[in-house]
Design a protein around this motif. Structure first.
Motif, mmCIF file in Angstrom:
data_model
loop_
_atom_site.group_PDB
_atom_site.id
_atom_site.type_symbol
_atom_site.label_atom_id
_atom_site.label_comp_id
_atom_site.label_asym_id
_atom_site.label_seq_id
_atom_site.Cartn_x
_atom_site.Cartn_y
_atom_site.Cartn_z
ATOM 1 N N PHE A 92 43.348 46.239 46.643
ATOM 2 C CA PHE A 92 43.198 46.470 45.207
ATOM 3 C C PHE A 92 44.492 46.171 44.465
ATOM 4 O O PHE A 92 44.483 45.543 43.402
ATOM 5 C CB PHE A 92 42.770 47.913 44.961
ATOM 6 C CG PHE A 92 42.808 48.319 43.518
ATOM 7 C CD1 PHE A 92 41.837 47.892 42.625
ATOM 8 C CD2 PHE A 92 43.842 49.116 43.030
ATOM 9 C CE1 PHE A 92 41.879 48.247 41.282
ATOM 10 C CE2 PHE A 92 43.884 49.480 41.696
ATOM 11 C CZ PHE A 92 42.908 49.046 40.815
ATOM 12 N N GLU A 132 45.973 43.372 41.261
ATOM 13 C CA GLU A 132 46.779 43.726 40.091
ATOM 14 C C GLU A 132 48.208 43.194 40.197
ATOM 15 O O GLU A 132 49.040 43.485 39.350
ATOM 16 C CB GLU A 132 46.815 45.249 39.920
ATOM 17 C CG GLU A 132 45.473 45.858 39.596
ATOM 18 C CD GLU A 132 45.597 47.277 39.065
ATOM 19 O OE1 GLU A 132 46.598 47.946 39.375
ATOM 20 O OE2 GLU A 132 44.702 47.691 38.302
ATOM 21 N N ARG A 137 42.839 53.930 38.688
ATOM 22 C CA ARG A 137 42.149 52.653 38.453
ATOM 23 C C ARG A 137 41.407 52.203 39.709
ATOM 24 O O ARG A 137 40.339 51.583 39.615
ATOM 25 C CB ARG A 137 43.139 51.577 38.004
ATOM 26 C CG ARG A 137 43.658 51.780 36.596
ATOM 27 C CD ARG A 137 44.213 50.479 36.031
ATOM 28 N NE ARG A 137 45.306 49.964 36.847
ATOM 29 C CZ ARG A 137 46.575 50.324 36.709
ATOM 30 N NH1 ARG A 137 46.915 51.238 35.806
ATOM 31 N NH2 ARG A 137 47.516 49.802 37.472
ATOM 32 N N PHE A 138 41.957 52.505 40.874
ATOM 33 C CA PHE A 138 41.260 52.176 42.118
ATOM 34 C C PHE A 138 39.938 52.930 42.210
ATOM 35 O O PHE A 138 38.913 52.366 42.599
ATOM 36 C CB PHE A 138 42.153 52.520 43.314
ATOM 37 C CG PHE A 138 41.450 52.479 44.635
ATOM 38 C CD1 PHE A 138 41.150 51.269 45.244
ATOM 39 C CD2 PHE A 138 41.085 53.656 45.275
ATOM 40 C CE1 PHE A 138 40.492 51.228 46.467
ATOM 41 C CE2 PHE A 138 40.429 53.628 46.498
ATOM 42 C CZ PHE A 138 40.124 52.411 47.097
ATOM 43 N N SER A 156 37.389 51.261 40.171
ATOM 44 C CA SER A 156 37.164 49.839 40.438
ATOM 45 C C SER A 156 35.749 49.593 40.951
ATOM 46 O O SER A 156 35.110 50.479 41.527
ATOM 47 C CB SER A 156 38.182 49.327 41.455
ATOM 48 O OG SER A 156 37.990 49.950 42.721
#
Length: 235
Positions: free
Chosen positions: A104, A108, A192-193, A196
């Protein structure tokens, strides 16, 4: 009276050639350091890559080996994925979770954070004092020093303290820097993970089972009270 060539009378007016030469020299001067810096950064990355391939760099540390992350995220059960959402520490404590989080971060373009954390974990597990110095130097040149190929984001005081500690590296040399990067990932990248698409797909595998359970529950409730008369409404 015949006018002579002004360039003969005033040779300083012939500036076109001098400008060209000056421009050429400037361009060469600017280009050479740029090439040198790129070559230096590439050389550091190559050294790090070779070091990471050595077994002694990862001795006793399964997290330090990319090859040890053999369990693909696609084979993770929904129950395991749910545990990853309980805490950031639980996510990193499992090989599959660490692998999924690393992938992940690559999307980014911030994988240097988890790579630094892994390198610090390996560093603290060094078995002898003579292993600390070469490992500390590699970590510092790769992640800490200014314009490092994978420089992590550290505040001024943490970076200064780490630089002073490099005079005599010990197992706690990178402790403050590692804690800073850990908190950064926990507060910024980890939420954010969990939001996702890749992580949500792992959790959605439980949806059919839950739907079937709800259908069975409704069926049982309806049959259990079949034929029962509703009580008169109270006014």
């Amino acid at each position: 009276m015949k006018m002579e060539n002004p360039l003969l009378l005033f040779p300083q007016l012939n500036i076109s050639a001098s400008k060209d030469k000056a421009y050429y020299k400037k361009s060469v001067i600017k280009e050479e350091p740029h090439k040198a810096s790129k070559a230096g950064a590439k050389q550091k990355r190559n050294r790090l890559s070779l070091l990471l391939q050595k077994p002694e760099f990862h001795e006793g540390d399964p997290l330090g080996k990319a090859g040890s992350l053999t369990k693909a995220a696609s084979s993770v059960s929904p129950e395991e994925a749910v545990k990853w959402g309980e805490s950031f520490d639980k996510l990193l404590s499992e090989k599959a979770g660490l692998d999924a989080f690393t992938k992940f971060l690559k999307t980014e373009f911030s994988e240097e954070n988890i790579e630094f954390w892994i390198a610090c974990e390996d560093y603290k597990k060094s078995k002898s004092a003579h292993e600390l110095l070469p490992k500390a130097k590699t970590i510092f040149e790769t992640f800490i020093q200014k314009d490092a190929p994978k420089e992590v984001n550290l505040d001024f005081h943490t970076k200064e303290a780490t630089m002073r500690s490099m005079a005599q590296p010990g197992r706690g040399t990178f402790e403050a820097a590692q804690s800073t990067v850990y908190r950064l990932m926990e507060q910024d990248s980890y939420p954010r993970f969990l939001s996702s698409a890749a992580y949500l797909r792992l959790l959605q595998r439980t949806a059919p089972a839950r739907a079937a359970l709800r259908r069975r529950s409704r069926s049982f409730t309806a049959s259990d009270f079949k034929g029962a008369r509703p009580e008169p409404a109270l006014w």
